[in-house]
Design a protein around this motif. Structure first.
Motif, PDB file in Angstrom:
ATOM      1  N   ASP A  17       3.138  35.290 -19.966  1.00  0.00           N
ATOM      2  CA  ASP A  17       3.656  33.918 -20.041  1.00  0.00           C
ATOM      3  C   ASP A  17       4.748  33.625 -19.025  1.00  0.00           C
ATOM      4  N   ASP A  22       1.458  34.235 -15.160  1.00  0.00           N
ATOM      5  CA  ASP A  22       1.004  33.195 -16.076  1.00  0.00           C
ATOM      6  C   ASP A  22      -0.075  32.302 -15.473  1.00  0.00           C
ATOM      7  N   SER A  23      -0.542  32.632 -14.277  1.00  0.00           N
ATOM      8  CA  SER A  23      -1.625  31.862 -13.657  1.00  0.00           C
ATOM      9  C   SER A  23      -2.394  32.772 -12.722  1.00  0.00           C
ATOM     10  N   ASP A  45      -9.055  34.741 -21.280  1.00  0.00           N
ATOM     11  CA  ASP A  45      -7.665  34.323 -21.107  1.00  0.00           C
ATOM     12  C   ASP A  45      -7.598  32.991 -20.366  1.00  0.00           C
ATOM     13  N   ARG A  47      -5.200  31.214 -19.554  1.00  0.00           N
ATOM     14  CA  ARG A  47      -4.144  31.086 -18.554  1.00  0.00           C
ATOM     15  C   ARG A  47      -4.680  31.370 -17.157  1.00  0.00           C
TER      16      ARG A  47
END
Length: 351
Positions: A17, A22-23, A45, A47
């Motif tokens: 996170d 987070d990407s 996922d 994200r």
């Protein structure tokens, strides 16, 4: 012969996170700086990746590929490990595995299984849209509670378990076949497919399906005390994916393969970062080159001691140093006498 591609990194253990984890683009920038050339993407996922969108939209897939290419990266494969686990769950594990599925499916094993099957089919279609030839998964397990039983297993239990496992996976394998994607089961303790014998049982149960393949990870074989080099000799025609992961096994008077319920740090068998364990990677990379493995060397970081970012940085260098650039000529070509068929027949006394 083909040179193995890599180094690449499985992103499941790195997604988080906080930036840059987070990407997908954040991880791509970070991984590229470490020297990685590919990433294996966990399809569950959000994200990082939208599986449903990738299965429906070629444009979305092209956007992902273009973004990664800007950082010098390619997608090696998609992973559907968590969804695959839910294709076959023994009831004793129901509450534990609910966490792998959306909240609205918790407490509903039938709906959860149907969702997992659809997820695998979507992953096959997304892989095809991405131009990928292999998809990673787990088999799930109906028989694992009976691995080392007392009292003894009833007659026919194992056969019935594998027949049911095959019934659940055959339609998924057929979708993979229609999409031109090999479905690679990671041979892994906790799964019904956890060694060579169980893979062979399953392969027979799905009628030698051409898309039923193997994700090879030697660390799980060290912890079971399997001969992981001989495994390559026997099963290389079915091996389509490779997780580069190290492990060590130090049995004592107190514990062995089963670990005595110890923590990972205290177990006789434990995963280690690359180069810190006992796996003979020179032997593995040599055999993969010999058998013309055309896939990627993908690092999966799992270590009880070392930080994952250190493991990734060291691992990228480790894999790069172990990849064998295969030769395009024989070492004794310099001594070629330049004979032809007629001369060869004369040498054999046939003319």
């Amino acid at each position: 012969m083909k040179t193995i591609k890599g180094p690449a990194l499985f992103l499941a253990q790195y997604a988080g996170d906080e930036p840059p984890f987070d990407s997908l683009e954040g991880i791509a920038q970070w991984a590229s700086k470490l020297g990685f050339e590919g990433v294996q993407i966990p399809s569950w996922d959000k994200r990082l990746f939208d599986l449903e969108r990738a299965a429906e939209s070629q444009a979305y897939c092209q956007e992902i590929q273009a973004m990664l290419a800007e950082h010098g990266l390619a997608i090696t494969e998609l992973s559907a490990h968590l969804q695959g686990q839910l294709v076959a769950v023994h009831p004793v594990y129901d509450s534990l595995f609910d966490g792998f599925a959306p909240a609205e499916l918790h407490g509903n094993p039938e709906a959860r299984q149907a969702w997992a099957v659809e997820q695998l089919k979507l992953a096959a279609r997304a892989s095809a849209n991405l131009g990928l030839s292999a998809l990673a998964t787990f088999s799930g397990a109906l028989l694992w509670p009976f691995l080392y039983p007392f009292p003894q297993r009833p007659a026919g239990l194992v056969e019935e378990g594998f027949a049911e496992l095959a019934r659940r996976w055959k339609p998924i394998l057929d979708v993979c076949d229609s999409e031109g994607v090999d479905l690679c089961f990671e041979i892994h303790p906790g799964e019904d497919l956890h060694d060579g014998i169980t893979f062979e049982r399953f392969l027979a149960a799905v009628d030698e399906h051409p898309r039923c393949c193997i994700l090879y990870d030697p660390s799980h074989m060290v912890l079971q005390q399997l001969d992981y080099l001989a495994f390559l000799d026997r099963y290389h025609p079915r091996i389509r994916m490779f997780h580069v992961k190290d492990a060590e096994f130090h049995p004592s008077a107190q514990q062995g393969v089963y670990g005595g319920y110890s923590s990972w740090v205290e177990r006789a068998g434990r995963f280690r970062s690359l180069g810190d364990g006992q796996v003979d990677f020179k032997g593995i990379f040599s055999r993969l080159a010999q058998y013309d493995f055309a896939g990627w060397a993908v690092i999966e970081w799992e270590c009880a001691l070392k930080h994952p970012e250190q493991g990734a940085a060291e691992g990228a260098r480790f894999v790069a140093e172990h990849i064998i650039r295969v030769t395009d000529r024989a070492f004794d070509d310099f001594a070629d006498a330049g004979t032809d068929r007629q001369a060869n027949r004369a040498l054999l006394g046939l003319d």
